[in-house]
Motif scaffolding. Structure first.
Motif: not given
Lengths: 255, 226
Positions: A18, A21-22, A25-26, A29-30, A33, B32-33, B36-37, B40, B43, B53
């Motif tokens: 997890x 992955x986070x 994917x989280x 990128x965030x 950005x 969660x994944x 998020x995917x 994002x 974005x 976002x």
């Protein structure tokens, strides 16, 4: 048993997966950005600052130019107003002068017209008066009248003053020229000899006297000696009256 | 009486088994994944961004700020671990509003696994940051005989972390279960709401404690400036 060790291991792995992955994917990128946006905002702010500075600069330049322009405009406006004022005054003066000249010309013309009219009236009146007088005197003319006129002429010759006598004497050299006596009618012989006698007596003795008839003389008689003339006729009186009248009318017109 | 969701087993083959705890953990991971995917995926780096976002950025920056406030200046290095810890625990506890949901955190196995993760993470981040020698030196600070106490504190805090979360979540679930048998209407709902609060607080406490442990160890391991 509260703890199942396989589950513990599985959850451990699950959690690590997890996390990975986070992260992928989280967070990555965030955060990326956010960073990019922050960079962009910083750039935009810097750009805005630059533009602001430029804008201020431009504003100042424009303000200066504007002030200059206002000054120039005011100066030009003042010049124009002054020029217009001057031109207006000039034109007004011109117009006034023209009007004055026109008025004077008009006055002059009116005066001339008035004068001409008056003169015309006078001339006609005079002509009429004299025409009537001539007519009356011509109608009244007779031998008796001629006799009376001769007597009056003889009296005038006798009453010549020294200067007149002298002028007649100098005008006529004795024995060379002739006195010419002109009358409207043919004078009787007695009157002719009386006149001749009076000339010899009052003016110069031994003078040649020649008698002529002139119908233009209105009931009159005249003595001509080489350009010098002594006369008595009604025509002369009439001319004198005419002169007096013209003079009087001219004075009245001028007033 | 069933205390742990580990007891409900769907599939077992020898040592390997699939119980509710693992299944629900997978479900949470998927939520969660995938969530998020999905968010994002599009974005925007522009000033104008979508609501989702914005929410995601608020969560991420919130976690980041929290980590920095505790004392870890380079929050980017820790956010994956500590953020995932918080989000997993938060969502795990949040979903208790659904009936028949068994939070994985009410299993001591899960909380133990997470505590072990923290137990490993503390030396891992410290060694990565300050090196093995500095990390080991921190065990004999300020004096040599403090070593056993340090070791004891490591283990005890890991145990405390695991049991604290497990106890809170398990008790919450148990209390609601008991109350349902006594007063089936209204009151369990209130307890459920209360459970949401305690669940969120526990998620926060667990994460913040993990952050504090890492930060404290990092501070201790940092070479003293003289």
């Amino acid at each position: 048993m509260l703890i199942d060790w396989f589950t513990v291991a599985a959850q451990l792995v699950n959690f690590l997966v997890l996390v990975w992955l986070l992260k992928r994917f989280l967070y990555k990128p965030v955060l990326q950005a956010i960073d990019e946006r922050e960079k962009r905002i910083v750039l935009q702010l810097e750009e805005a600052e630059t533009q602001k500075a430029e804008a201020y600069k431009e504003r100042d330049t424009l303000r200066l130019k504007n002030d200059e322009f206002d000054k120039q405009r005011n100066a030009l406006m003042n010049d124009a107003v002054n020029e217009v004022d001057t031109e207006r005054r000039r034109l007004l003066d011109e117009a006034r002068q023209d009007a004055e000249a026109l008025r004077l010309r008009l006055q002059e013309t009116l005066r001339n017209e008035h004068q001409n009219l008056n003169e015309e009236i006078i001339r006609r009146t005079r002509d009429e008066v004299f025409a009537i007088a001539r007519k009356v005197l011509t109608d009244l003319a007779s031998t008796d009248l001629e006799t009376h006129i001769s007597e009056v002429f003889i009296k005038r010759l006798k009453n010549l003053n020294d200067e007149e006598t002298k002028q007649l004497q100098t005008a006529l050299a004795p024995g060379i020229d002739t006195f010419i006596v002109r009358s409207t009618f043919d004078l009787p012989v007695a009157q002719q000899s009386l006149i001749k006698h009076t000339i010899n007596e009052s003016v110069i003795s031994g003078a040649n006297v020649k008698f002529e008839i002139n119908p233009n003389l209105i009931s009159g008689i005249e003595l001509i000696a080489n350009g010098y003339k002594i006369t008595w006729n009604i025509q002369d009186y009439l001319v004198s009256i005419e002169d007096v009248l013209i003079k009087l009318l001219k004075e009245k017109t001028n007033d | 009486m069933r205390i742990s969701p580990d007891d409900i087993v769907f599939f077992q083959h020898g040592f390997v088994k699939l119980n509710v705890t693992i299944a629900i953990t997978w479900l949470l991971m998927a939520i969660l994944v995938v969530g998020s995917k999905l968010i994002t995926r599009k974005l925007s780096t522009d000033i104008k961004i979508s609501r989702w976002q914005c929410i995601l950025e608020m969560i991420v920056t919130g976690i980041k700020n929290q980590i920095e406030e505790v004392g870890l200046a380079k929050s980017g290095k820790y956010i994956s671990f500590l953020g995932s810890l918080f989000l997993f625990l938060f969502f795990s506890n949040l979903l208790t509003i659904f009936p028949f949901y068994e939070p994985p955190t009410s299993s001591l196995s899960t909380t133990a696994a997470l505590a072990i993760c923290v137990f490993v993470a503390v030396p891992f981040y410290n060694i990565r940051e300050h090196g093995l020698v500095n990390y080991l030196k921190s065990y004999i600070k300020p004096v040599f005989f403090m070593l056993p106490f340090h070791i004891m504190s490591e283990f005890s805090r890991t145990l405390a972390l695991a049991v604290r979360l497990f106890g809170n979540m398990m008790s919450g679930v148990m209390v609601i279960a008991i109350l349902l048998t006594i007063t089936p209407f209204v009151f369990p709902v209130v307890m459920s709401v209360f459970g949401l609060l305690t669940g969120s607080v526990q998620a926060y406490i667990f994460s913040i404690l993990a952050t504090v442990f890492i930060a404290a160890a990092a501070h201790e391991s940092a070479p003293s400036k003289k």
